[in-house]
Write an enzyme that holds these catalytic residues in place. Structure first.
Site, short mmCIF file in Angstrom:
data_model
loop_
_atom_site.label_atom_id
_atom_site.label_comp_id
_atom_site.label_asym_id
_atom_site.label_seq_id
_atom_site.Cartn_x
_atom_site.Cartn_y
_atom_site.Cartn_z
N GLY A 136 0.82 -1.21 0.00
CA GLY A 136 0.00 0.00 0.00
C GLY A 136 0.84 1.25 0.00
N THR A 138 0.09 3.87 -2.95
CA THR A 138 -0.78 4.85 -3.60
C THR A 138 -1.99 5.19 -2.73
N PRO A 140 -5.83 7.73 -2.64
CA PRO A 140 -6.78 8.32 -3.59
C PRO A 140 -6.27 9.63 -4.19
N GLY A 143 -0.89 9.52 -6.39
CA GLY A 143 -0.46 8.37 -7.19
C GLY A 143 0.97 8.56 -7.66
N SER A 144 1.15 9.44 -8.66
CA SER A 144 2.52 9.69 -9.15
C SER A 144 3.39 10.35 -8.10
N LEU A 248 9.96 -0.47 -5.68
CA LEU A 248 9.43 -0.27 -7.03
C LEU A 248 10.47 -0.64 -8.08
N ALA A 251 10.05 -4.27 -8.80
CA ALA A 251 8.83 -4.61 -9.54
C ALA A 251 8.88 -4.08 -10.96
N GLY A 349 -8.42 -8.03 -37.54
CA GLY A 349 -9.72 -7.49 -37.94
C GLY A 349 -10.73 -7.65 -36.81
N GLU A 373 3.16 1.40 -11.38
CA GLU A 373 4.62 1.36 -11.17
C GLU A 373 5.31 2.54 -11.83
P1 TGC Z 1 12.65 12.29 -4.80
O1 TGC Z 1 12.96 13.44 -3.93
O2 TGC Z 1 13.11 12.31 -6.23
O3 TGC Z 1 13.21 10.94 -4.17
C1 TGC Z 1 13.10 10.66 -2.77
C2 TGC Z 1 14.31 9.83 -2.37
O4 TGC Z 1 14.27 8.57 -3.10
C3 TGC Z 1 15.42 8.46 -3.94
N1 TGC Z 1 14.94 7.81 -5.18
C4 TGC Z 1 15.07 6.50 -5.38
N2 TGC Z 1 15.70 5.55 -4.68
C5 TGC Z 1 15.66 4.30 -5.14
N3 TGC Z 1 15.03 3.98 -6.29
C6 TGC Z 1 14.38 4.90 -7.03
N4 TGC Z 1 13.76 4.56 -8.15
C7 TGC Z 1 14.39 6.24 -6.59
N5 TGC Z 1 13.86 7.41 -7.05
C8 TGC Z 1 14.20 8.35 -6.18
C9 TGC Z 1 15.94 9.87 -4.12
O5 TGC Z 1 17.31 9.86 -4.41
C10 TGC Z 1 15.63 10.46 -2.76
O6 TGC Z 1 16.59 9.95 -1.86
P2 TGC Z 1 17.06 10.80 -0.58
O7 TGC Z 1 18.02 9.90 0.12
O8 TGC Z 1 17.69 12.05 -1.15
O9 TGC Z 1 15.84 11.10 0.22
O10 TGC Z 1 11.08 12.01 -4.71
P3 TGC Z 1 9.88 12.77 -5.36
O11 TGC Z 1 8.86 12.92 -4.29
O12 TGC Z 1 10.34 14.00 -6.09
O13 TGC Z 1 9.30 11.67 -6.41
C11 TGC Z 1 10.07 11.19 -7.43
C12 TGC Z 1 9.26 10.24 -8.35
C13 TGC Z 1 8.19 11.00 -9.10
C14 TGC Z 1 10.23 9.69 -9.37
C15 TGC Z 1 8.64 9.07 -7.57
O14 TGC Z 1 7.88 9.46 -6.53
C16 TGC Z 1 7.92 8.06 -8.43
O15 TGC Z 1 8.55 7.15 -8.89
N6 TGC Z 1 6.54 8.18 -8.64
C17 TGC Z 1 5.77 7.10 -9.26
C18 TGC Z 1 4.98 6.37 -8.18
C19 TGC Z 1 4.86 4.89 -8.45
O16 TGC Z 1 5.57 4.32 -9.26
N7 TGC Z 1 3.99 4.23 -7.71
C20 TGC Z 1 3.84 2.82 -7.80
C21 TGC Z 1 2.97 2.29 -6.71
S1 TGC Z 1 3.07 0.53 -6.53
C22 TGC Z 1 2.31 -0.06 -7.89
O17 TGC Z 1 1.93 0.61 -8.81
C23 TGC Z 1 2.15 -1.52 -7.91
S2 TGC Z 1 1.46 -2.16 -9.35
C24 TGC Z 1 1.84 -3.72 -8.93
C25 TGC Z 1 1.64 -4.71 -9.92
O18 TGC Z 1 0.48 -5.16 -9.97
O19 TGC Z 1 2.62 -5.13 -10.59
P1 FAD Z 2 -1.91 10.45 -11.46
O1 FAD Z 2 -0.68 10.53 -10.63
O2 FAD Z 2 -3.07 11.28 -11.07
O3 FAD Z 2 -1.52 10.78 -12.97
C1 FAD Z 2 -2.52 11.05 -13.97
C2 FAD Z 2 -1.80 11.54 -15.23
O4 FAD Z 2 -1.05 12.73 -14.93
C3 FAD Z 2 -0.81 10.53 -15.78
O5 FAD Z 2 -0.82 10.57 -17.18
C4 FAD Z 2 0.52 11.04 -15.27
O6 FAD Z 2 1.63 10.64 -16.10
C5 FAD Z 2 0.30 12.55 -15.31
N1 FAD Z 2 1.18 13.26 -14.39
C6 FAD Z 2 1.19 13.22 -13.03
N2 FAD Z 2 2.16 14.00 -12.55
C7 FAD Z 2 2.79 14.53 -13.62
C8 FAD Z 2 3.91 15.42 -13.79
N3 FAD Z 2 4.59 15.89 -12.73
N4 FAD Z 2 4.27 15.76 -15.04
C9 FAD Z 2 3.62 15.26 -16.12
N5 FAD Z 2 2.57 14.42 -16.03
C10 FAD Z 2 2.17 14.07 -14.80
N6 FAD Z 2 -0.39 1.22 -6.17
C11 FAD Z 2 0.09 0.65 -5.03
O7 FAD Z 2 0.60 1.31 -4.14
N7 FAD Z 2 0.04 -0.71 -4.87
C12 FAD Z 2 -0.49 -1.54 -5.80
O8 FAD Z 2 -0.50 -2.77 -5.62
C13 FAD Z 2 -1.02 -0.95 -7.00
N8 FAD Z 2 -1.63 -1.75 -7.92
C14 FAD Z 2 -2.27 -1.16 -8.98
C15 FAD Z 2 -3.05 -1.95 -9.84
C16 FAD Z 2 -3.74 -1.37 -10.89
C17 FAD Z 2 -4.62 -2.20 -11.76
C18 FAD Z 2 -3.63 0.04 -11.13
C19 FAD Z 2 -4.33 0.67 -12.29
C20 FAD Z 2 -2.87 0.82 -10.29
C21 FAD Z 2 -2.20 0.25 -9.19
N9 FAD Z 2 -1.49 1.02 -8.27
C22 FAD Z 2 -0.95 0.45 -7.13
C23 FAD Z 2 -1.50 2.48 -8.40
C24 FAD Z 2 -0.53 3.04 -9.45
O9 FAD Z 2 0.79 2.96 -9.04
C25 FAD Z 2 -0.95 4.46 -9.77
O10 FAD Z 2 -2.18 4.41 -10.48
C26 FAD Z 2 0.10 5.22 -10.56
O11 FAD Z 2 1.26 5.46 -9.80
C27 FAD Z 2 -0.43 6.54 -11.14
O12 FAD Z 2 -1.10 7.28 -10.16
P2 FAD Z 2 -2.57 7.87 -10.45
O13 FAD Z 2 -3.41 6.79 -11.00
O14 FAD Z 2 -3.00 8.55 -9.21
O15 FAD Z 2 -2.37 8.92 -11.60
#
Ligand code: TGC
Ligand code: FAD
Length: 393
Positions: A136, A138, A140, A143-144, A248, A251, A349, A373
């Site tokens: 957990g 993300t 409401p 997300g990003s 992440l 994954a 098709g 992700e």
């Molecule tokens: P930012 O200030 O850039 O970073 C905070 C701290 O983290 C470090 N860092 C990382 N470390 C390891 N791996 C990475 N990929 C890292 N990216 C950044 C960074 O150096 C910093 O370290 P420190 O020591 O200086 O504190 O953080 P920010 O708040 O500006 O955000 C950066 C951003 C946008 C790249 C990040 O928040 C992001 O990746 N957003 C996307 C969120 C996301 O991917 N959510 C996924 C949720 S889980 C999911 O979707 C499961 S789906 C599962 C499935 O079914 O497969």
């Molecule tokens: P938002 O962050 O609201 O983004 C919406 C749009 O705005 C996107 O196109 C994005 O690229 C764009 N955007 C956002 N910020 C910026 C920016 N700074 N610049 C340019 N464009 C931007 N999360 C978990 O924690 N655990 C899970 O197990 C998990 N499983 C999931 C399973 C499914 C089926 C789905 C659909 C999602 C899951 N997620 C999970 C959540 C997932 O990680 C988020 O949906 C994802 O990180 C995007 O967040 P959001 O949907 O809130 O979109």
């Protein structure tokens, strides 16, 4: 039209780059998917049913926490683990998602940030599939930008009290344990990870219904209202947002391989179909240049994606991978797979929209994979930041 059976995709002797052990892992998984998932996946997709009957056999094949060492885990290399993810997603992204979450997002954080007691208690049970987990991060409204999360943990005597909402959580309602990321009030709102047993009072999981994507995967919202956990449930080595982002990386790496699997399934199906389907002068549609252009695009992009993710895997095995390398592979390979699915759908098709073929299901699944992700655009910004040194989030 005769039934179309997957034959594998290897244009540029990719197999020659794999060791015997790597090919064995890939082939074993391919056979498992062909025999156990392919026959049931369309029914699962229609019904919106997670194929729970596959949990036990997948555990026995060592897929949960496959690249971790000890605690009953298979200790596979990262490339072997990636090939497993490729084959699982060739079957269905939802099943790969389940294994990704169990392995990279539940077992990995316990392995990387947990105490010895936590590892001994949880990892063997999660590896055997006796316990299922979810992750957990993300919420409401976040997300990003997970750093904005509102979920809080407050220290009260020798316990933490958690309050907050998590959204879009894979496996949420079937999980025995949730890894919950929360800001700790007594530590200046530092983000830390907690092991939360899902039968604790105040914990609730409600499934998301009406999904047109990942229908064979459970997705839930989580609510935590005054959930008490003992202080020993804190992951002691978790520290800041960097910790969930490290999970992440694991994954996202698996997803980059998974994209290749989904693309292979769509390409091979479209190729075989185009040779069988005849239009105009009784000629196969494969004889038309416009159809060949699509197939040429697909095989080129799949081949490039295979080489990209293999190199990322080799770097990971050598402990040299950077998170931006993984972002490049996730971003490219999922985009490539979605484009392949769209082209393959077009080649079939009208049949392309029917679930007699796997393509529309992959297409719909990949729309989620593009978003979760880290969205495609967030990975663009991670790469932009990496090469320019300037954050543009
Ligand atoms: P930012 O200030 O850039 O970073 C905070 C701290 O983290 C470090 N860092 C990382 N470390 C390891 N791996 C990475 N990929 C890292 N990216 C950044 C960074 O150096 C910093 O370290 P420190 O020591 O200086 O504190 O953080 P920010 O708040 O500006 O955000 C950066 C951003 C946008 C790249 C990040 O928040 C992001 O990746 N957003 C996307 C969120 C996301 O991917 N959510 C996924 C949720 S889980 C999911 O979707 C499961 S789906 C599962 C499935 O079914 O497969
Ligand atoms: P938002 O962050 O609201 O983004 C919406 C749009 O705005 C996107 O196109 C994005 O690229 C764009 N955007 C956002 N910020 C910026 C920016 N700074 N610049 C340019 N464009 C931007 N999360 C978990 O924690 N655990 C899970 O197990 C998990 N499983 C999931 C399973 C499914 C089926 C789905 C659909 C999602 C899951 N997620 C999970 C959540 C997932 O990680 C988020 O949906 C994802 O990180 C995007 O967040 P959001 O949907 O809130 O979109």
């Amino acid at each position: 039209m005769p039934a179309i059976k997957f034959r594998g995709v290897d244009f540029l002797e990719f197999d020659a780059l794999l060791s015997d052990d790597e090919r064995l892992v890939r082939d074993t998984t391919r056979k498992f998917i062909e025999e156990n998932l392919v026959p049931i996946i369309e029914e699962c997709n229609r019904a919106g049913r997670f194929p729970r009957e596959l949990v036990q056999p997948m555990a026995e094949l060592g897929y949960f926490g496959a690249s971790l060492k000890g605690y009953g885990c298979a200790g596979m290399s990262n490339v072997e683990y990636g090939l497993v993810m490729q084959e699982l997603e060739r079957g269905d992204s939802g099943v790969r998602s389940f294994v990704s979450v169990q392995s990279a997002l539940v077992m990995y954080p316990i392995y990387a940030f947990g105490s010895e007691e936590q590892k001994s208690l949880w990892l063997p049970a999660l590896q055997k599939g006796e316990k299922l987990g979810c992750f957990g991060l993300t919420e409401p409204d976040f997300g990003s930008n997970p750093g904005g999360m509102r979920t809080r943990a407050r220290k009260v005597d020798k316990r933490y009290v958690l309050n907050g909402e998590k959204m879009w959580i894979t496996s949420g309602s079937i999980a025995d344990v949730a890894i919950i990321w929360a800001k700790v009030e007594d530590e200046n709102d530092k983000v830390r990870g907690f092991i939360v047993e899902t039968d604790r009072p105040g914990f609730k999981a409600d499934d998301v219904h009406g999904k047109w994507s990942l229908r064979a995967s459970v997705t839930s919202g989580l609510s935590l209202q005054d959930v008490h956990v003992p202080e020993c449930n804190l992951l002691p080595a978790s520290s800041g947002l960097r910790s969930p982002l490290m999970c992440l990386n694991q994954a996202r790496y698996g997803i980059a391989w998974g994209g290749v699997g989904a693309a292979m399934a769509c390409y091979d199906c479209a190729l075989q179909y185009s040779l069988l389907r005849k239009q105009f002068r009784d000629q196969p549609i494969a004889s038309h240049q416009l159809v060949q252009e699509k197939l040429a695009w697909m095989i080129t992009e799949i081949t490039k994606a295979q080489l990209l993710v293999l190199q990322v895997g080799r770097l990971k095995d050598a402990d040299k991978v950077e998170h931006q390398h993984i972002s490049m592979a996730k971003r490219n390979n999922v985009w490539m797979a979605l484009e392949c699915a769209r082209m393959a759908r077009d080649i079939l098709g009208a049949n392309g929209i029917a679930d007699d073929y796997p393509i529309m299901r992959h297409l719909m699944n990949l729309e989620s994979v593009k978003t979760y992700e880290g969205t495609h655009d967030i990975h663009t910004l991670i790469l932009g930041s990496s090469v320019t040194g300037i954050d543009a989030f």
